[in-house]
Design a protein around this motif. Structure first.
Motif, mmCIF file in Angstrom:
data_model
loop_
_atom_site.group_PDB
_atom_site.id
_atom_site.type_symbol
_atom_site.label_atom_id
_atom_site.label_comp_id
_atom_site.label_asym_id
_atom_site.label_seq_id
_atom_site.Cartn_x
_atom_site.Cartn_y
_atom_site.Cartn_z
ATOM 1 N N MET A 191 -25.285 -13.624 -45.916
ATOM 2 C CA MET A 191 -24.542 -14.853 -45.603
ATOM 3 C C MET A 191 -24.759 -15.918 -46.669
ATOM 4 N N GLN A 192 -26.006 -15.972 -47.184
ATOM 5 C CA GLN A 192 -26.256 -16.960 -48.237
ATOM 6 C C GLN A 192 -25.451 -16.635 -49.487
ATOM 7 N N ALA A 193 -25.448 -15.343 -49.838
ATOM 8 C CA ALA A 193 -24.667 -14.936 -51.012
ATOM 9 C C ALA A 193 -23.196 -15.264 -50.785
ATOM 10 N N ALA A 194 -22.727 -14.976 -49.570
ATOM 11 C CA ALA A 194 -21.313 -15.237 -49.265
ATOM 12 C C ALA A 194 -21.000 -16.727 -49.402
ATOM 13 N N GLY A 195 -21.911 -17.562 -48.909
ATOM 14 C CA GLY A 195 -21.725 -19.013 -49.006
ATOM 15 C C GLY A 195 -21.676 -19.465 -50.462
ATOM 16 N N ASN A 196 -22.558 -18.872 -51.286
ATOM 17 C CA ASN A 196 -22.578 -19.229 -52.700
ATOM 18 C C ASN A 196 -21.280 -18.831 -53.392
ATOM 19 N N ILE A 197 -20.824 -17.622 -53.126
ATOM 20 C CA ILE A 197 -19.592 -17.162 -53.776
ATOM 21 C C ILE A 197 -18.404 -18.017 -53.331
ATOM 22 N N ALA A 198 -18.346 -18.281 -52.018
ATOM 23 C CA ALA A 198 -17.247 -19.098 -51.508
ATOM 24 C C ALA A 198 -17.235 -20.457 -52.213
ATOM 25 N N ALA A 199 -18.421 -21.072 -52.316
ATOM 26 C CA ALA A 199 -18.512 -22.387 -52.953
ATOM 27 C C ALA A 199 -18.029 -22.293 -54.396
ATOM 28 N N TYR A 200 -18.454 -21.247 -55.070
ATOM 29 C CA TYR A 200 -18.059 -21.044 -56.471
ATOM 30 C C TYR A 200 -16.542 -20.931 -56.592
ATOM 31 N N LEU A 240 -17.062 -14.358 -39.813
ATOM 32 C CA LEU A 240 -17.018 -15.442 -40.785
ATOM 33 C C LEU A 240 -15.583 -15.944 -40.913
ATOM 34 N N VAL A 241 -15.461 -17.245 -41.065
ATOM 35 C CA VAL A 241 -14.134 -17.822 -41.282
ATOM 36 C C VAL A 241 -14.169 -18.598 -42.588
ATOM 37 N N VAL A 242 -13.143 -18.394 -43.407
ATOM 38 C CA VAL A 242 -13.093 -19.098 -44.685
ATOM 39 C C VAL A 242 -11.832 -19.956 -44.736
ATOM 40 N N GLU A 243 -12.030 -21.186 -45.188
ATOM 41 C CA GLU A 243 -10.863 -22.026 -45.458
ATOM 42 C C GLU A 243 -10.397 -21.631 -46.846
ATOM 43 N N GLY A 244 -9.462 -20.714 -46.901
ATOM 44 C CA GLY A 244 -9.032 -20.187 -48.194
ATOM 45 C C GLY A 244 -8.556 -18.765 -48.056
ATOM 46 N N ASP A 245 -9.180 -17.850 -48.798
ATOM 47 C CA ASP A 245 -8.674 -16.489 -48.888
ATOM 48 C C ASP A 245 -9.759 -15.482 -48.509
ATOM 49 N N ALA A 246 -9.668 -14.993 -47.272
ATOM 50 C CA ALA A 246 -10.714 -14.101 -46.760
ATOM 51 C C ALA A 246 -10.751 -12.782 -47.523
ATOM 52 N N ILE A 247 -9.590 -12.246 -47.865
ATOM 53 C CA ILE A 247 -9.595 -10.932 -48.513
ATOM 54 C C ILE A 247 -10.233 -11.012 -49.903
ATOM 55 N N HIS A 257 -6.497 -6.568 -43.736
ATOM 56 C CA HIS A 257 -5.229 -6.731 -43.024
ATOM 57 C C HIS A 257 -4.482 -7.884 -43.661
ATOM 58 N N PRO A 258 -3.685 -7.586 -44.676
ATOM 59 C CA PRO A 258 -3.014 -8.646 -45.428
ATOM 60 C C PRO A 258 -2.158 -9.563 -44.554
ATOM 61 N N ARG A 259 -1.575 -9.026 -43.478
ATOM 62 C CA ARG A 259 -0.687 -9.849 -42.653
ATOM 63 C C ARG A 259 -1.405 -11.080 -42.106
ATOM 64 N N PHE A 260 -2.660 -10.898 -41.681
ATOM 65 C CA PHE A 260 -3.425 -12.032 -41.151
ATOM 66 C C PHE A 260 -4.439 -12.555 -42.160
ATOM 67 N N ASN A 261 -4.456 -11.951 -43.355
ATOM 68 C CA ASN A 261 -5.493 -12.249 -44.335
ATOM 69 C C ASN A 261 -6.892 -12.188 -43.719
ATOM 70 N N THR A 262 -7.192 -11.025 -43.163
ATOM 71 C CA THR A 262 -8.538 -10.787 -42.638
ATOM 72 C C THR A 262 -9.085 -9.520 -43.273
ATOM 73 N N ASP A 270 -16.938 -9.331 -40.084
ATOM 74 C CA ASP A 270 -15.524 -9.704 -40.097
ATOM 75 C C ASP A 270 -15.328 -11.006 -40.841
ATOM 76 N N LEU A 271 -14.350 -10.995 -41.719
ATOM 77 C CA LEU A 271 -13.988 -12.229 -42.430
ATOM 78 C C LEU A 271 -12.539 -12.555 -42.133
ATOM 79 N N ALA A 272 -12.289 -13.789 -41.742
ATOM 80 C CA ALA A 272 -10.910 -14.178 -41.447
ATOM 81 C C ALA A 272 -10.579 -15.470 -42.179
ATOM 82 N N THR A 273 -9.328 -15.598 -42.518
ATOM 83 C CA THR A 273 -8.867 -16.859 -43.066
ATOM 84 C C THR A 273 -8.646 -17.816 -41.903
ATOM 85 N N ALA A 274 -9.157 -19.018 -42.040
ATOM 86 C CA ALA A 274 -8.979 -19.997 -40.959
ATOM 87 C C ALA A 274 -7.495 -20.087 -40.627
ATOM 88 N N ARG A 275 -7.177 -20.081 -39.334
ATOM 89 C CA ARG A 275 -5.766 -20.067 -38.984
ATOM 90 C C ARG A 275 -5.387 -20.955 -37.822
#
Ligand code: ATP
Ligand code: MG
Length: 419
Positions: free
Chosen positions: A23-32, A58-65, A82-87, A98-103
């Motif tokens: 999760m920490q790595a994910a947070g760092n990459i997302a921030a980057y 996990l939910v990302v404001e941006g691009d989950a895929i 799942h490109p249709r929902f960007n998850t 699970d990673l989802a784009t905030a929706r």
């Protein structure tokens, strides 16, 4: 103003180290990448409750895929998208995340699946079912561990309340009624008064839900540790009757569910066994209706039909002096789940005992001699082989012969009688 709450130490102490560094790595990459990442839903609830839950959402404001692809490559995990929902789902080791784009979700009509569009975290939390499930934790380095609780989920956890987020929640999606009962009973909480009122107001919305979705909810109930608690509550609130009016979540069912757990080595009976017990008291016509209402998959439907058929044979199964081969001929071909349910649920102890005997012993008994053996002994190929094997099988079941030699002697005796 609410004081800020940080869950970093709960995360560290309750989640496995590997997930924490993920999760920490994910947070760092997302921030980057200039995105914001959050841990959301059930795992946040269970962190606050101090209950283990390793299903990370996990939910990302941006691009989950995009983020999931990076994470899959650093963990060397497998990714499904799942490109249709960007998850996306990332699996590595024994973990699945699970990673989802905030929706943002809207409902065209009650009971329909939602229309979705990318949105903010606030939108994403607003579409959720209950306050206790609508909290998030920031994972970006700047605010790592910070709790986001816009709807008072933490207070509701403290006061043990299940509360929807807005008055249209159950009309938007009536499956939330079942979800609410499930959390209420699992956590020993209570439906908050306003929520309970709206549940009663909106109960007919359950009729708008497809069989598939109701079945999914019911399966989730039956996978709970104590499904009978949820079913009793559902009966009391007339929610169960919406599945089928003949279903009863009563004391009898509670007793049978407990016995089912005792009779199952793992302590968690398969869904089919619970379902057969729940439906046991229905007529065969009602059982048919239930199967079509829930669009049960073939195997589950067959379990219910088998159980109903066995029930119609309880009388002969209970008759005194019934031989093992007699028991066998009544019960052969039925599924183990249906037999187990019938043994538990039948109100005739004699029938139950016979079903138990079939399950534990009779169904495993087979002749040693094969069709080939019989032909070598001089029986002509054709229907006779089947007939002799059946007679032989009966003799073995009834304990008249118990070895290959005795089987051969018996067959030879029959051959001599016929010549
Ligand atoms: P559980 O411990 O039962 O898995 P969970 O909270 O993880 O609980 P999930 O069914 O895995 O529940 O769903 C994850 C999250 O998605 C929930 O916490 C909730 O916020 C949201 N959610 C799921 N189903 C619905 C629904 N029908 N309506 C609104 N939000 C939902
Ligand atoms: Mg979950």
């Amino acid at each position: 103003m609410q004081k800020t709450v940080n869950l970093a130490s709960e995360i560290n102490s309750q989640l496995p180290a590997k997930l924490v560094s993920f999760m920490q790595a994910a947070g760092n990459i997302a921030a980057y990448q200039g995105q914001r990442l959050y841990l959301v839903g059930g795992v946040v609830r269970d962190l606050l409750l101090g209950q283990g839950n390793f299903d990370l959402d996990l939910v990302v404001e941006g691009d989950a895929i995009g983020l999931a692809q990076q994470l899959a490559s650093i963990t060397q995990g497998k990714i499904t998208t799942h490109p249709r929902f960007n998850t996306a789902k990332v699996r590595w080791d024994k973990w699945s995340i699970d990673l989802a784009t905030a929706r943002y979700e809207t409902y065209d009509r009650p009971g329909a699946l939602p229309r979705v569009a990318p949105g903010s975290l606030a939108d994403d939390l607003f579409r959720r079912d209950f306050t206790i499930n609508a909290m998030a934790v920031q994972l970006n380095p700047g605010g790592y561990g910070q709790l986001i609780d816009q709807y008072g989920g933490r207070d509701d956890l403290e006061y043990k309340l299940i509360r929807i987020l807005h008055d249209k929640s159950f009309t938007d999606d009536a499956t939330r009624i079942w979800r609410g009962l499930r959390y209420e009973q699992r956590l020993d909480f209570q439906l908050e008064q306003g929520t309970l009122k709206l549940l009663k107001r909106d109960i007919n919305r359950l009729d708008t839900i497809s069989g598939d979705r109701i079945r999914d909810e019911l399966e989730l109930v039956l996978k709970e540790k104590y499904p009978e608690k949820v079913l009793r509550r559902a009966d009391e609130l007339k929610v169960l009757a919406k599945v089928h009016p003949a279903l009863k979540g009563n004391g009898w069912m509670t007793e049978k569910f407990k016995q089912a757990r005792q009779a199952t080595a793992s302590g968690s009976p398969p869904v089919g066994l619970y379902l057969a017990l729940l439906a046991y008291r229905m007529t065969s016509e009602e059982t048919q209706q239930l199967i079509s209402r829930l669009r049960l998959p073939k195997q589950l439907g067959q379990t219910l039909l088998d159980t109903s058929n066995i029930k119609s044979k309880i009388k002969p199964l209970a008759s005194p002096g019934l031989s093992p081969s007699g028991i066998y001929s009544i019960l052969r071909g039925y599924s183990v789940a249906a037999l187990t349910a019938s043994a538990l649920a039948s109100d005739s102890p004699a029938a139950s005992q016979n079903i138990q005997l079939f399950l534990s012993k009779l169904r495993h008994i087979k002749p040693v001699l094969t069709g080939d053996d019989l032909m070598r002994m001089g029986i002509a190929a054709g229907p006779q082989i089947r007939e002799v094997l059946t007679r032989l099988h009966e003799a073995i079941l009834d304990g008249k012969v118990s070895s290959r030699r005795e089987e051969m002697e018996l067959v030879e005796g029959w051959l001599q009688q016929n010549t």
